[in-house]
Design an enzyme around this catalytic site. Structure first.
Site, PDB file in Angstrom:
ATOM      1  N   HIS A 184      70.160  52.216 129.884  1.00  0.00           N
ATOM      2  CA  HIS A 184      69.891  51.197 131.163  1.00  0.00           C
ATOM      3  C   HIS A 184      70.511  49.966 130.780  1.00  0.00           C
ATOM      4  O   HIS A 184      70.121  48.807 131.386  1.00  0.00           O
ATOM      5  CB  HIS A 184      68.343  51.114 131.548  1.00  0.00           C
ATOM      6  CG  HIS A 184      67.911  52.507 132.253  1.00  0.00           C
ATOM      7  ND1 HIS A 184      66.597  52.879 132.408  1.00  0.00           N
ATOM      8  CD2 HIS A 184      68.674  53.720 132.620  1.00  0.00           C
ATOM      9  CE1 HIS A 184      66.421  54.128 133.005  1.00  0.00           C
ATOM     10  NE2 HIS A 184      67.604  54.497 133.197  1.00  0.00           N
ATOM     11  N   TYR A 237      66.523  38.078 134.515  1.00  0.00           N
ATOM     12  CA  TYR A 237      66.938  38.723 133.140  1.00  0.00           C
ATOM     13  C   TYR A 237      66.823  37.419 132.156  1.00  0.00           C
ATOM     14  O   TYR A 237      66.625  37.718 130.976  1.00  0.00           O
ATOM     15  CB  TYR A 237      68.268  39.420 133.356  1.00  0.00           C
ATOM     16  CG  TYR A 237      68.101  40.681 134.043  1.00  0.00           C
ATOM     17  CD1 TYR A 237      67.363  41.863 133.357  1.00  0.00           C
ATOM     18  CD2 TYR A 237      68.157  40.724 135.390  1.00  0.00           C
ATOM     19  CE1 TYR A 237      67.304  43.020 134.400  1.00  0.00           C
ATOM     20  CE2 TYR A 237      68.158  41.872 136.278  1.00  0.00           C
ATOM     21  CZ  TYR A 237      67.320  43.015 135.504  1.00  0.00           C
ATOM     22  OH  TYR A 237      67.154  44.286 136.302  1.00  0.00           O
ATOM     23  N   THR A 268      57.090  57.038 128.243  1.00  0.00           N
ATOM     24  CA  THR A 268      57.830  57.011 129.669  1.00  0.00           C
ATOM     25  C   THR A 268      56.995  57.849 130.746  1.00  0.00           C
ATOM     26  O   THR A 268      56.522  58.983 130.317  1.00  0.00           O
ATOM     27  CB  THR A 268      59.256  57.360 129.357  1.00  0.00           C
ATOM     28  OG1 THR A 268      59.900  57.671 130.800  1.00  0.00           O
ATOM     29  CG2 THR A 268      59.563  58.737 128.950  1.00  0.00           C
ATOM     30  N   SER A 269      57.267  57.379 131.908  1.00  0.00           N
ATOM     31  CA  SER A 269      56.607  57.908 133.099  1.00  0.00           C
ATOM     32  C   SER A 269      57.269  59.135 133.418  1.00  0.00           C
ATOM     33  O   SER A 269      57.097  59.891 134.489  1.00  0.00           O
ATOM     34  CB  SER A 269      56.209  56.840 134.075  1.00  0.00           C
ATOM     35  OG  SER A 269      57.216  56.435 134.451  1.00  0.00           O
ATOM     36  N   GLN A 275      65.326  54.112 127.313  1.00  0.00           N
ATOM     37  CA  GLN A 275      65.478  53.477 128.805  1.00  0.00           C
ATOM     38  C   GLN A 275      65.154  52.101 128.739  1.00  0.00           C
ATOM     39  O   GLN A 275      65.414  51.232 129.653  1.00  0.00           O
ATOM     40  CB  GLN A 275      64.642  54.177 129.615  1.00  0.00           C
ATOM     41  CG  GLN A 275      64.663  55.591 129.908  1.00  0.00           C
ATOM     42  CD  GLN A 275      63.572  56.437 130.618  1.00  0.00           C
ATOM     43  OE1 GLN A 275      63.462  56.292 131.824  1.00  0.00           O
ATOM     44  NE2 GLN A 275      62.620  56.729 129.749  1.00  0.00           N
ATOM     45  N   ASN A 276      64.890  51.569 127.528  1.00  0.00           N
ATOM     46  CA  ASN A 276      64.574  50.040 127.436  1.00  0.00           C
ATOM     47  C   ASN A 276      65.612  49.182 126.973  1.00  0.00           C
ATOM     48  O   ASN A 276      66.633  49.590 126.540  1.00  0.00           O
ATOM     49  CB  ASN A 276      63.324  49.856 126.189  1.00  0.00           C
ATOM     50  CG  ASN A 276      62.119  50.647 126.452  1.00  0.00           C
ATOM     51  OD1 ASN A 276      61.995  51.035 127.401  1.00  0.00           O
ATOM     52  ND2 ASN A 276      61.322  50.743 125.380  1.00  0.00           N
ATOM     53  N   ARG A 293      63.531  37.553 130.992  1.00  0.00           N
ATOM     54  CA  ARG A 293      63.300  38.817 130.115  1.00  0.00           C
ATOM     55  C   ARG A 293      64.037  38.666 128.786  1.00  0.00           C
ATOM     56  O   ARG A 293      63.506  38.847 127.577  1.00  0.00           O
ATOM     57  CB  ARG A 293      63.714  40.085 130.649  1.00  0.00           C
ATOM     58  CG  ARG A 293      63.537  40.597 131.890  1.00  0.00           C
ATOM     59  CD  ARG A 293      62.487  41.209 132.105  1.00  0.00           C
ATOM     60  NE  ARG A 293      60.974  40.528 132.060  1.00  0.00           N
ATOM     61  CZ  ARG A 293      60.602  39.921 133.035  1.00  0.00           C
ATOM     62  NH1 ARG A 293      61.424  39.548 134.091  1.00  0.00           N
ATOM     63  NH2 ARG A 293      59.689  39.334 132.839  1.00  0.00           N
TER      64      ARG A 293
HETATM   65  P1  OAD Z   1      57.279  53.087 133.367  1.00  0.00           P
HETATM   66  O1  OAD Z   1      56.493  51.561 133.508  1.00  0.00           O
HETATM   67  O2  OAD Z   1      57.608  53.944 134.401  1.00  0.00           O
HETATM   68  O3  OAD Z   1      56.103  54.126 132.336  1.00  0.00           O
HETATM   69  C1  OAD Z   1      55.833  53.527 131.097  1.00  0.00           C
HETATM   70  C2  OAD Z   1      54.968  54.551 130.486  1.00  0.00           C
HETATM   71  O4  OAD Z   1      54.380  54.183 129.169  1.00  0.00           O
HETATM   72  C3  OAD Z   1      53.615  55.409 131.248  1.00  0.00           C
HETATM   73  O5  OAD Z   1      53.931  56.571 131.301  1.00  0.00           O
HETATM   74  C4  OAD Z   1      52.548  54.805 130.709  1.00  0.00           C
HETATM   75  O6  OAD Z   1      51.494  55.595 130.507  1.00  0.00           O
HETATM   76  C5  OAD Z   1      52.903  54.603 129.171  1.00  0.00           C
HETATM   77  N1  OAD Z   1      52.529  53.409 128.304  1.00  0.00           N
HETATM   78  C6  OAD Z   1      51.580  52.435 128.697  1.00  0.00           C
HETATM   79  N2  OAD Z   1      51.384  51.923 127.611  1.00  0.00           N
HETATM   80  C7  OAD Z   1      51.652  52.572 126.415  1.00  0.00           C
HETATM   81  C8  OAD Z   1      51.487  52.513 124.987  1.00  0.00           C
HETATM   82  N3  OAD Z   1      50.983  51.378 124.591  1.00  0.00           N
HETATM   83  N4  OAD Z   1      51.984  53.294 124.417  1.00  0.00           N
HETATM   84  C9  OAD Z   1      52.859  54.561 124.851  1.00  0.00           C
HETATM   85  N5  OAD Z   1      53.105  54.417 126.024  1.00  0.00           N
HETATM   86  C10 OAD Z   1      52.378  53.591 126.946  1.00  0.00           C
HETATM   87  O7  OAD Z   1      58.385  53.086 132.322  1.00  0.00           O
HETATM   88  P2  OAD Z   1      59.634  53.790 132.233  1.00  0.00           P
HETATM   89  O8  OAD Z   1      59.373  55.250 132.186  1.00  0.00           O
HETATM   90  O9  OAD Z   1      60.276  53.424 130.946  1.00  0.00           O
HETATM   91  O10 OAD Z   1      64.788  50.938 134.808  1.00  0.00           O
HETATM   92  O11 OAD Z   1      60.452  53.368 133.483  1.00  0.00           O
HETATM   93  C11 OAD Z   1      61.831  53.956 133.416  1.00  0.00           C
HETATM   94  C12 OAD Z   1      62.902  53.113 133.999  1.00  0.00           C
HETATM   95  O12 OAD Z   1      62.238  52.444 135.186  1.00  0.00           O
HETATM   96  C13 OAD Z   1      63.163  51.539 133.221  1.00  0.00           C
HETATM   97  O13 OAD Z   1      63.972  51.823 132.294  1.00  0.00           O
HETATM   98  C14 OAD Z   1      63.394  50.727 134.347  1.00  0.00           C
HETATM   99  C15 OAD Z   1      62.663  51.050 135.275  1.00  0.00           C
HETATM  100  O14 OAD Z   1      62.648  50.792 136.697  1.00  0.00           O
HETATM  101  C16 OAD Z   1      65.583  50.206 135.126  1.00  0.00           C
HETATM  102  O15 OAD Z   1      65.333  49.018 135.256  1.00  0.00           O
HETATM  103  C17 OAD Z   1      66.808  50.659 135.773  1.00  0.00           C
END
Ligand code: OAD
Length: 237
Positions: free
Chosen positions: A104, A53, A176-177, A86-87, A56
């Site tokens: 988070h 961290y 977000t995925s 979630q960021n 980061r």
């Molecule tokens: P993910 O890495 O799971 O998903 C990222 C999403 O962003 C995907 O759907 C990509 O297609 C999309 N993406 C990529 N590039 C992009 C761009 N330029 N513009 C827009 N979208 C784009 O990340 P999160 O869904 O945020 O938690 O993950 C959720 C949580 O899982 C995080 O907060 C973290 C992680 O493990 C913890 O650390 C507790």
């Protein structure tokens, strides 16, 4: 003013140069999630986790909010906006968003290892303090740990987020995925009568729960430009 809730994830900050988590080249490819983002990982090797961290946090000094963050801040001219993110970065705030709920946790803060959510021990770091070391103690005598919600830990901010989501007139999901709960479950609290938009360059499997979702398959910056146009056309209509 209409109320708008934005649910953002790692893709929001991708154009700023911050890695996403899942998929090829994602952070969880490089660092095993159970080692750096679970209470068990922290108990086994606190130094490794603190350093992960620290790295980061250092990166925050090199990155800037992108057009997507800035357009979300600009929405405040027309809407009462709450960003639920979630960021753990601070790019929404730096772009000018005034109400940001970090589900988070936040990289710029540290907390007690014994009572992570006790507000008395949550400390905001100035950039000179970004490097946390073993031996840096919270006022309760425990090691300062990153103020991050790890897998398997409670997400106390979800309650506040739900209240905003239930009141929303417009809901936007961006970058977000939708893999991680309870964040992904927020969609269940969205009224079925309101418009829901989703911006992501890739396909996202959402449990839409009867909502008709307007998908904008673009990166955050371009997707936000398109959304701003759509919303201003709607307001004029
Ligand atoms: P993910 O890495 O799971 O998903 C990222 C999403 O962003 C995907 O759907 C990509 O297609 C999309 N993406 C990529 N590039 C992009 C761009 N330029 N513009 C827009 N979208 C784009 O990340 P999160 O869904 O945020 O938690 O993950 C959720 C949580 O899982 C995080 O907060 C973290 C992680 O493990 C913890 O650390 C507790």
């Amino acid at each position: 003013m209409k109320k708008m809730v934005v649910l953002s994830g790692a893709g929001m900050s991708a154009e700023s140069g911050v890695s996403t988590f899942r998929g090829a080249g994602g952070l969880w490819d490089k660092y095993p999630v159970e080692e750096v983002a679970t209470p068990q990982g922290y108990a086994a090797n606190p130094e490794l986790v603190i350093n992960f961290y620290n790295e980061r946090r250092r990166q925050l000094l090199d990155v800037e909010p992108n057009k997507g963050h800035k357009l979300i801040a600009e929405l405040e001219k027309e809407f009462n906006v709450t960003v639920v993110t979630q960021n753990i970065d601070n790019l929404h705030e730096r772009a000018g968003s005034s109400k940001v709920i970090h589900l988070h946790g936040e990289l710029t803060k540290v907390c007690s290892s014994r009572a992570p959510h006790d507000p008395r021990y949550i400390k905001k770091l100035s950039p000179e303090e970004y490097e946390i070391k073993i031996g840096d103690l919270a006022p309760d005598g425990s090691q300062y740990r990153p103020y991050i919600v790890w897998f398997g830990e409670a997400v106390p901010k979800i309650e506040e987020a739900i209240q905003y989501v239930e009141q929303a007139d417009i809901f936007l999901i961006i970058g977000t995925s939708m893999n991680v709960y309870p964040a992904a479950g927020l969609l269940n609290y969205v009224s079925s009568r309101i418009p829901v938009y989703l911006i992501d360059p890739n396909e996202v499997n959402v449990n839409s729960n009867g909502h008709k979702i307007h998908v904008i398959r673009k990166v955050a910056s371009e997707g936000m430009e398109e959304l701003m146009k759509l919303l201003s056309e709607k307001e004029k209509a």
